[in-house]
Design a protein around this motif. Structure first.
Motif, PDB file in Angstrom:
ATOM      1  N   GLY A 157      -0.686  17.032   6.347  1.00  0.00           N
ATOM      2  CA  GLY A 157      -1.319  17.548   5.140  1.00  0.00           C
ATOM      3  C   GLY A 157      -0.659  17.142   3.840  1.00  0.00           C
ATOM      4  N   GLU A 158       0.369  16.315   3.905  1.00  0.00           N
ATOM      5  CA  GLU A 158       1.106  15.898   2.710  1.00  0.00           C
ATOM      6  C   GLU A 158       1.018  14.387   2.535  1.00  0.00           C
ATOM      7  OE1 GLU A 158       5.756  15.744   1.216  1.00  0.00           O
ATOM      8  OE2 GLU A 158       5.176  17.171   2.760  1.00  0.00           O
ATOM      9  N   CYS A 159       0.731  13.959   1.313  1.00  0.00           N
ATOM     10  CA  CYS A 159       0.694  12.530   1.010  1.00  0.00           C
ATOM     11  C   CYS A 159       2.132  12.012   0.972  1.00  0.00           C
ATOM     12  CB  CYS A 159      -0.001  12.286  -0.330  1.00  0.00           C
ATOM     13  SG  CYS A 159      -0.071  10.541  -0.781  1.00  0.00           S
ATOM     14  N   VAL A 160       2.439  11.088   1.887  1.00  0.00           N
ATOM     15  CA  VAL A 160       3.812  10.571   1.982  1.00  0.00           C
ATOM     16  C   VAL A 160       3.953   9.163   1.424  1.00  0.00           C
ATOM     17  CG1 VAL A 160       4.393  12.041   3.942  1.00  0.00           C
ATOM     18  CG2 VAL A 160       3.499   9.740   4.352  1.00  0.00           C
ATOM     19  N   TYR A 161       2.812   8.492   1.170  1.00  0.00           N
ATOM     20  CA  TYR A 161       2.885   7.126   0.640  1.00  0.00           C
ATOM     21  C   TYR A 161       1.575   6.793  -0.068  1.00  0.00           C
ATOM     22  CZ  TYR A 161       3.945   2.172   0.311  1.00  0.00           C
ATOM     23  OH  TYR A 161       4.201   0.914  -0.163  1.00  0.00           O
ATOM     24  N   GLU A 162       1.681   6.097  -1.198  1.00  0.00           N
ATOM     25  CA  GLU A 162       0.525   5.622  -1.950  1.00  0.00           C
ATOM     26  C   GLU A 162       0.752   4.178  -2.357  1.00  0.00           C
ATOM     27  OE1 GLU A 162      -0.826   7.914  -5.329  1.00  0.00           O
ATOM     28  OE2 GLU A 162       0.170   9.687  -4.537  1.00  0.00           O
ATOM     29  N   CYS A 163      -0.334   3.404  -2.382  1.00  0.00           N
ATOM     30  CA  CYS A 163      -0.257   2.048  -2.904  1.00  0.00           C
ATOM     31  C   CYS A 163      -1.667   1.604  -3.293  1.00  0.00           C
ATOM     32  CB  CYS A 163       0.344   1.083  -1.885  1.00  0.00           C
ATOM     33  SG  CYS A 163      -0.673   0.764  -0.435  1.00  0.00           S
ATOM     34  N   SER A 164      -1.729   0.463  -3.922  1.00  0.00           N
ATOM     35  CA  SER A 164      -3.019  -0.129  -4.240  1.00  0.00           C
ATOM     36  C   SER A 164      -3.536  -0.853  -3.003  1.00  0.00           C
ATOM     37  CB  SER A 164      -2.882  -1.113  -5.399  1.00  0.00           C
ATOM     38  OG  SER A 164      -4.093  -1.819  -5.573  1.00  0.00           O
ATOM     39  N   LEU A 165      -4.774  -0.654  -2.695  1.00  0.00           N
ATOM     40  CA  LEU A 165      -5.398  -1.326  -1.557  1.00  0.00           C
ATOM     41  C   LEU A 165      -5.315  -2.837  -1.693  1.00  0.00           C
ATOM     42  CD1 LEU A 165      -7.001  -0.935   1.043  1.00  0.00           C
ATOM     43  CD2 LEU A 165      -9.056  -0.753  -0.313  1.00  0.00           C
ATOM     44  N   ARG A 166      -5.392  -3.318  -2.912  1.00  0.00           N
ATOM     45  CA  ARG A 166      -5.376  -4.759  -3.154  1.00  0.00           C
ATOM     46  C   ARG A 166      -3.982  -5.376  -2.964  1.00  0.00           C
ATOM     47  NH1 ARG A 166      -9.451  -6.274  -7.789  1.00  0.00           N
ATOM     48  NH2 ARG A 166      -9.875  -7.930  -6.310  1.00  0.00           N
ATOM     49  N   ASP A 167      -2.948  -4.537  -2.857  1.00  0.00           N
ATOM     50  CA  ASP A 167      -1.599  -5.048  -2.605  1.00  0.00           C
ATOM     51  C   ASP A 167      -1.365  -5.367  -1.128  1.00  0.00           C
ATOM     52  OD1 ASP A 167      -0.963  -4.899  -5.274  1.00  0.00           O
ATOM     53  OD2 ASP A 167       0.117  -3.000  -5.101  1.00  0.00           O
ATOM     54  N   LEU A 168      -2.184  -4.790  -0.254  1.00  0.00           N
ATOM     55  CA  LEU A 168      -2.046  -5.059   1.176  1.00  0.00           C
ATOM     56  C   LEU A 168      -2.606  -6.434   1.500  1.00  0.00           C
ATOM     57  CD1 LEU A 168      -3.221  -1.599   2.507  1.00  0.00           C
ATOM     58  CD2 LEU A 168      -0.918  -2.540   2.704  1.00  0.00           C
ATOM     59  N   GLU A 169      -1.988  -7.097   2.465  1.00  0.00           N
ATOM     60  CA  GLU A 169      -2.456  -8.420   2.863  1.00  0.00           C
ATOM     61  C   GLU A 169      -3.792  -8.303   3.592  1.00  0.00           C
ATOM     62  OE1 GLU A 169       0.549 -10.442   5.082  1.00  0.00           O
ATOM     63  OE2 GLU A 169       1.946 -10.426   3.398  1.00  0.00           O
ATOM     64  N   PHE A 170      -4.634  -9.289   3.411  1.00  0.00           N
ATOM     65  CA  PHE A 170      -5.951  -9.316   4.029  1.00  0.00           C
ATOM     66  C   PHE A 170      -5.812  -9.685   5.504  1.00  0.00           C
ATOM     67  CE2 PHE A 170     -10.001 -11.210   5.167  1.00  0.00           C
ATOM     68  CZ  PHE A 170     -10.909 -10.337   4.584  1.00  0.00           C
ATOM     69  N   GLY A 171      -6.273  -8.789   6.399  1.00  0.00           N
ATOM     70  CA  GLY A 171      -6.205  -9.060   7.838  1.00  0.00           C
ATOM     71  C   GLY A 171      -4.772  -9.132   8.316  1.00  0.00           C
ATOM     72  N   GLY A 172      -4.558  -9.776   9.423  1.00  0.00           N
ATOM     73  CA  GLY A 172      -3.210  -9.957   9.946  1.00  0.00           C
ATOM     74  C   GLY A 172      -2.702  -8.752  10.708  1.00  0.00           C
ATOM     75  N   ASP A 173      -1.460  -8.880  11.190  1.00  0.00           N
ATOM     76  CA  ASP A 173      -0.885  -7.816  12.000  1.00  0.00           C
ATOM     77  C   ASP A 173       0.068  -6.912  11.226  1.00  0.00           C
ATOM     78  OD1 ASP A 173       1.334  -9.416  11.655  1.00  0.00           O
ATOM     79  OD2 ASP A 173       1.615  -9.864  13.780  1.00  0.00           O
ATOM     80  N   GLY A 174       0.301  -7.188   9.950  1.00  0.00           N
ATOM     81  CA  GLY A 174       1.135  -6.341   9.106  1.00  0.00           C
ATOM     82  C   GLY A 174       2.630  -6.520   9.283  1.00  0.00           C
ATOM     83  N   GLN A 175       3.058  -7.338  10.236  1.00  0.00           N
ATOM     84  CA  GLN A 175       4.485  -7.502  10.513  1.00  0.00           C
ATOM     85  C   GLN A 175       5.253  -8.113   9.339  1.00  0.00           C
ATOM     86  OE1 GLN A 175       6.125  -6.370  13.262  1.00  0.00           O
ATOM     87  NE2 GLN A 175       4.177  -5.437  13.817  1.00  0.00           N
ATOM     88  N   LEU A 176       4.619  -8.998   8.585  1.00  0.00           N
ATOM     89  CA  LEU A 176       5.300  -9.657   7.468  1.00  0.00           C
ATOM     90  C   LEU A 176       4.936  -9.075   6.103  1.00  0.00           C
ATOM     91  CD1 LEU A 176       4.989 -13.364   8.674  1.00  0.00           C
ATOM     92  CD2 LEU A 176       6.926 -11.795   8.943  1.00  0.00           C
ATOM     93  N   ASP A 177       4.082  -8.045   6.090  1.00  0.00           N
ATOM     94  CA  ASP A 177       3.649  -7.425   4.839  1.00  0.00           C
ATOM     95  C   ASP A 177       4.669  -6.357   4.432  1.00  0.00           C
ATOM     96  OD1 ASP A 177       2.407  -6.106   2.742  1.00  0.00           O
ATOM     97  OD2 ASP A 177       0.435  -6.067   3.705  1.00  0.00           O
ATOM     98  N   PRO A 178       5.390  -6.557   3.313  1.00  0.00           N
ATOM     99  CA  PRO A 178       6.404  -5.583   2.913  1.00  0.00           C
ATOM    100  C   PRO A 178       5.822  -4.205   2.601  1.00  0.00           C
ATOM    101  CG  PRO A 178       6.111  -7.259   1.211  1.00  0.00           C
ATOM    102  CD  PRO A 178       5.320  -7.694   2.394  1.00  0.00           C
ATOM    103  N   ILE A 179       4.582  -4.153   2.154  1.00  0.00           N
ATOM    104  CA  ILE A 179       3.945  -2.862   1.873  1.00  0.00           C
ATOM    105  C   ILE A 179       3.765  -2.084   3.176  1.00  0.00           C
ATOM    106  CG2 ILE A 179       1.898  -1.716   0.930  1.00  0.00           C
ATOM    107  CD1 ILE A 179       3.513  -3.118  -1.222  1.00  0.00           C
ATOM    108  N   CYS A 180       3.363  -2.758   4.237  1.00  0.00           N
ATOM    109  CA  CYS A 180       3.207  -2.105   5.541  1.00  0.00           C
ATOM    110  C   CYS A 180       4.552  -1.566   6.039  1.00  0.00           C
ATOM    111  CB  CYS A 180       2.627  -3.070   6.571  1.00  0.00           C
ATOM    112  SG  CYS A 180       0.897  -3.488   6.293  1.00  0.00           S
ATOM    113  N   GLN A 181       5.604  -2.313   5.806  1.00  0.00           N
ATOM    114  CA  GLN A 181       6.932  -1.869   6.230  1.00  0.00           C
ATOM    115  C   GLN A 181       7.376  -0.630   5.443  1.00  0.00           C
ATOM    116  OE1 GLN A 181       8.111  -3.250   9.003  1.00  0.00           O
ATOM    117  NE2 GLN A 181       6.294  -4.543   8.895  1.00  0.00           N
TER     118      GLN A 181
END
Length: 97
Positions: free
Chosen positions: A58-82
């Motif tokens: 019930g608590e927001c623990v992280y916020e970011c811009s959707l456009r900062d996330l990498e398009f597709g992929g597995d997220g392993q190299l995306d610093p925002i995902c980390q």
């Protein structure tokens, strides 16, 4: 950490090719990384443009811009995902104390 931890991913619409809509392509890597850590993910649309929020217990623990996330992929190299994964991990550790 429980294997059935629930993370709600709230996401808003963003503009692509002149069309504004809720799209999940940029959330694929984030979902993959969270699921790889044993979390269950639920997607929830919000009206907030370009916004992503991760909600734990019930608590927001992280916020970011959707456009900062990498398009597709597995997220392993995306610093925002980390960063997001670390925020979720910290939220569950604090909740267990």
């Amino acid at each position: 950490m429980a294997q059935t931890s629930l993370v709600i991913i709230r996401y808003g619409p963003y503009e692509s090719c002149g069309v504004v809509d809720h799209r999940t392509f940029r959330l694929e890597g984030l979902q993959a990384v969270l699921k790889g850590c044993g979390h269950s993910c639920v997607l929830e649309k919000t009206p907030e443009w370009n916004q992503v929020e991760l909600v734990v217990n019930g608590e927001c623990v992280y916020e970011c811009s959707l456009r900062d996330l990498e398009f597709g992929g597995d997220g392993q190299l995306d610093p925002i995902c980390q960063e997001a994964t670390e925020a979720v991990k910290n939220a569950y550790q604090q909740h267990q104390k």
